[in-house]
Design an enzyme around this catalytic site. Structure first.
Site, short mmCIF file in Angstrom:
data_model
loop_
_atom_site.label_atom_id
_atom_site.label_comp_id
_atom_site.label_asym_id
_atom_site.label_seq_id
_atom_site.Cartn_x
_atom_site.Cartn_y
_atom_site.Cartn_z
N HIS A 1 5.06 -17.26 7.34
CA HIS A 1 5.41 -17.28 5.92
C HIS A 1 5.45 -15.84 5.40
CE1 HIS A 1 5.41 -19.98 2.16
NE2 HIS A 1 5.74 -18.76 1.76
N GLU B 1 8.61 -27.23 -0.92
CA GLU B 1 8.25 -26.46 -2.11
C GLU B 1 9.16 -26.86 -3.25
OE1 GLU B 1 8.04 -22.18 -1.92
OE2 GLU B 1 7.16 -22.21 0.08
N ASN C 1 9.12 -20.17 7.45
CA ASN C 1 9.41 -20.47 6.05
C ASN C 1 10.52 -19.57 5.54
OD1 ASN C 1 8.38 -21.77 3.38
ND2 ASN C 1 8.56 -19.58 2.90
N ARG D 1 -0.15 -28.05 2.65
CA ARG D 1 0.62 -27.16 3.52
C ARG D 1 0.16 -25.72 3.30
NH1 ARG D 1 6.10 -24.64 2.19
NH2 ARG D 1 6.54 -23.47 4.09
N ASN E 1 12.81 -26.05 0.53
CA ASN E 1 12.28 -25.42 -0.67
C ASN E 1 13.41 -25.30 -1.68
OD1 ASN E 1 9.99 -25.09 0.86
ND2 ASN E 1 10.07 -22.86 0.93
N HIS F 1 0.81 -1.22 0.00
CA HIS F 1 0.00 0.00 0.00
C HIS F 1 0.84 1.27 0.00
CE1 HIS F 1 -3.37 -2.61 1.94
NE2 HIS F 1 -3.43 -2.63 0.61
#
Length: 509
Positions: A152, A403, A196, A107, A333, A69
Site C-alpha cells: 500500500h 475503499e 493497492n 483491511r 476503490n 523527511h
C-alpha cells in the site's frame, strides 16, 4: 450582461439532465433496503498512514519515510507518518473500535520494511512479525476477519534506489516478499490483496521520483506491477492454496468518467481505459494485455515523436497468460466522478510526451458538485455506472468495494456530510446489486483519521476522529460511526435513520 452561446448551453443542459435523471433513479426508493445474505462490511487503513513507529524495532526506511523527511519538505505542513495514529502501540484500541462498530472484517496493510528490513527475504524482522501476529490474533479473538494488503504505497527505499517499480526485477522482489507473508500469516489470513491502487503507485510523481519521465516510467511501472501481481498469485496457487484455502486479488482505483455530451462518449471511454482499464483489462478481460486504445494511441504518438518503438512496453505471450485471470476477485476503490470531453482546446495543453498527452482528454468537476469543507464530491450515480460497466464489460467478476469514503477538512464529530455520503453511495451500490452486479463486501475508508499522503493530516476520512495534539491519540467516534454501526447491526440501509450520539457507542445494544 452574461451571455452563453448555444453550444455551451446545450452541453450544460445535458449535464444537468444526466445528473437529475441519475439522482432521481437512485433516490426514488426511500424505504429501508436489505443487504444480501452473507454480505460483509468492514473498514480499512494502511500501514504507513496509521502505524507510526517508523524507525523502531528493526523497521527500515520506506519511500514515504524518505519523501516526508526531505529538506525542504514537499508535503502540506511538513507532515510525516513518523507517529501517524500511533497504531503500532495502540492496536488493541483499534480492535476495540472494530468491535464497537461490529465490523465483519478489517483491511490493513503490512509494511514491507517492517517485515523485511533489507527489502529481501534474507532477514525477517521478528518484532515486525510479532506486531502483525498480535494484531491478527487480537482480531480473530473477536471474530473479526483480517484482510491483508501486501503493498500500500510504502516500497523499501533501498529498492527505490535501484529503480523501484521501473526495474523489471521488482516483480521477483515483490513475489519473494509475498511468499514470506503467505508463510507467516496465511494460516489465519484468507483474504489477500497484492497491490493497492497500481495507477497511483505508478503515477504519483513525488512518490515515484520520476517526475520528468511521464509517458515512459509510469508505463514501465504499470507492466511490472501487473507481472508482480501475477507472480504472487501464481505462488499462492502453486504453494499455498491447497493448504490455506484463501483468496487473492488486486485493488484498483476507479473513477467514473461521464461524457460532457454525446460527442464525448469516446473521450470518456478513453479516460476510463487509460486510468483504470490499463489494470483491469489485463486481468479480467477475455484477451488480456493492455487495452487496445492504449496500445494504438501510445504507438502512434511515439512514432510521431520520433521514438523507434512504442513507449508502452509489450507483454510477452507468457506474461499475458500469467496476468490474465490472476485474481479471485476485483478489489475496487472509488471516490470521484468527472465530466470528460475532448475538443480543439486540448492541443498543446499537456507536455509531450506524457501520460496525459497520450490519454488526450480533459476532465473537470462541476462547481455545484463541490463541498466547501471537502475535496470529496457526492455523485452516487457515478458509482452505480462504474459498477454497471464492470459487470457488463468484464464478465461480472466477484467485486469487493475495498475503499469508499468522504474526505472532510473540518474538525469535529458531527459529520453530517459524511453520513449523507455513505447513505447515497450504499444506496447506489444496492441498485447495482439489484441489477445483478456480483458485489460481495463494502469497506468504509477509513476506520480512523490518518496520514493522507500528499495532504498530510488536513484530510480526514475517519469514522473515528483522532486527537493528534494530546499526545495520547484518543479515538472518538463520529456521527458516521454510529450510522455505520446501525447498518452493520441491522443489515439494512435506512436513509431516514438519524444516529443518537447521546449514548456511548460502546454501550449501544
Amino acid at each position: 450582461m452574461l451571455t452563453i452561446d448555444i453550444g455551451t448551453m446545450r452541453n450544460l443542459l445535458l449535464i444537468l439532465c444526466a445528473i437529475a435523471l441519475s439522482t432521481a433513479e437512485l433516490q426514488e426508493d426511500t424505504q429501508p433496503r436489505k443487504f444480501p445474505d452473507g454480505f460483509l462490511f468492514g473498514s480499512a487503513t494502511s500501514a504507513y498512514q496509521i502505524e507510526g513507529a517508523w524507525n523502531v524495532d528493526g523497521k527500515s526506511e520506506s519511500i514515504w519515510d524518505h519523501i516526508t523527511h526531505r529538506i525542504p519538505c514537499v508535503l502540506s505542513n511538513c507532515d510525516t507518518g513518523d507517529v501517524a495514529a500511533n497504531s503500532y502501540y495502540l492496536y488493541k484500541r483499534d480492535v476495540e473500535m472494530m468491535r464497537e462498530l461490529g465490523l465483519d472484517f478489517y483491511r490493513f496493510s503490512i509494511s514491507w520494511t517492517r517485515i523485511l528490513p533489507t527489502g529481501f527475504p534474507d532477514k525477517i524482522n521478528e518484532a515486525g512479525k510479532n506486531y502483525y501476529n498480535n494484531l491478527i490474533d487480537e482480531m480473530l479473538k473477536y471474530n473479526i476477519t483480517p484482510m491483508v494488503t501486501l503493498y500500500h504505497g510504502d516500497l523499501p527505499q533501498k529498492l527505490q534506489q535501484i529503480g523501484g517499480w521501473t526495474n523489471p526485477e521488482v516483480s521477483n522482489w515483490f513475489s519473494d516478499y509475498a511468499r514470506v507473508a503467505f508463510e507467516l500469516f496465511g494460516d489465519r489470513v484468507k483474504y489477500w490483496f497484492t497491490i493497492n491502487e497500481p495507477k497511483e503507485t505508478c503515477n504519483q510523481d513525488f512518490a515515484t521520483g520520476f517526475k520528468d519521465l511521464s509517458g515512459i516510467a509510469d508505463y514501465l511501472c504499470a507492466k511490472h506491477v501487473l507481472v508482480a501481481h501475477g507472480k504472487a498469485y501464481e505462488i499462492y496457487n502453486n504453494e499455498f492454496r491447497a493448504s490455506q484455502n484463501g483468496n487473492v486479488g488486486i485493488v484498483l482505483s476507479a473513477m467514473w468518467y461521464e461524457p460532457e455530451s454525446d460527442k464525448d462518449i469516446e473521450a470518456a471511454e478513453d479516460a476510463a481505459m487509460f486510468e483504470w482499464g490499463q489494470f483491469i483489462h489485463p486481468i479480467f478481460s477475455e484477451t488480456g494485455d493492455f487495452p487496445n486504445i492504449m496500445k494504438e494511441r501510445i504507438a502512434n504518438r511515439s512514432a510521431e515523436q520520433g521514438f523507434p518503438s512504442s513507449r508502452l512496453p509489450k507483454f510477452s505471450p507468457e506474461e499475458v497468460a500469467l496476468v490474465k485471470g490472476s485474481a479471485d476477485f476485483c478489489g475496487l476503490n472509488h471516490y470521484y466522478t468527472f465530466i470528460t470531453y475532448r475538443n480543439e482546446s486540448i492541443n498543446g495543453l499537456y507536455e509531450s510526451p506524457s501520460y496525459h498527452d497520450d490519454m488526450n482528454v480533459i476532465t473537470y468537476t462541476p462547481n455545484d458538485w463541490k463541498n466547501t469543507e471537502s475535496a470529496s464530491t457526492n455523485v452516487p450515480w457515478g458509482f452505480y455506472k462504474l459498477l454497471t460497466k464492470i459487470r457488463n464489460d468484464y464478465g461480472n467478476p466477484p467485486t469487493y468495494i475495498t475503499e469508499n469514503g468522504f474526505d472532510s477538512m473540518a474538525d469535529g464529530i458531527v459529520d453530517d456530510n459524511r453520513v449523507s455520503y455513505y447513505k447515497s453511495y450504499l444506496n447506489a451500490m444496492l441498485d447495482a446489486i439489484s441489477e445483478g452486479s456480483d458485489i460481495r463486501l463494502y469497506t468504509a475508508w477509513s476506520l480512523m483519521d490518518n496520514f493522507e499522503w500528499g495532504t498530510g493530516y488536513k484530510s480526514k476520512y475517519g469514522l473515528y476522529e483522532v486527537n493528534y495534539t494530546s499526545g495520547k491519540f484518543e479515538r472518538v467516534p463520529r456521527k458516521s460511526a454510529y450510522f455505520y454501526r446501525n447498518v452493520l447491526k441491522t443489515r439494512v440501509l435506512d436513509i431516514n435513520f438519524e444516529p443518537d450520539m447521546s449514548v456511548p457507542i460502546c454501550e449501544e445494544n
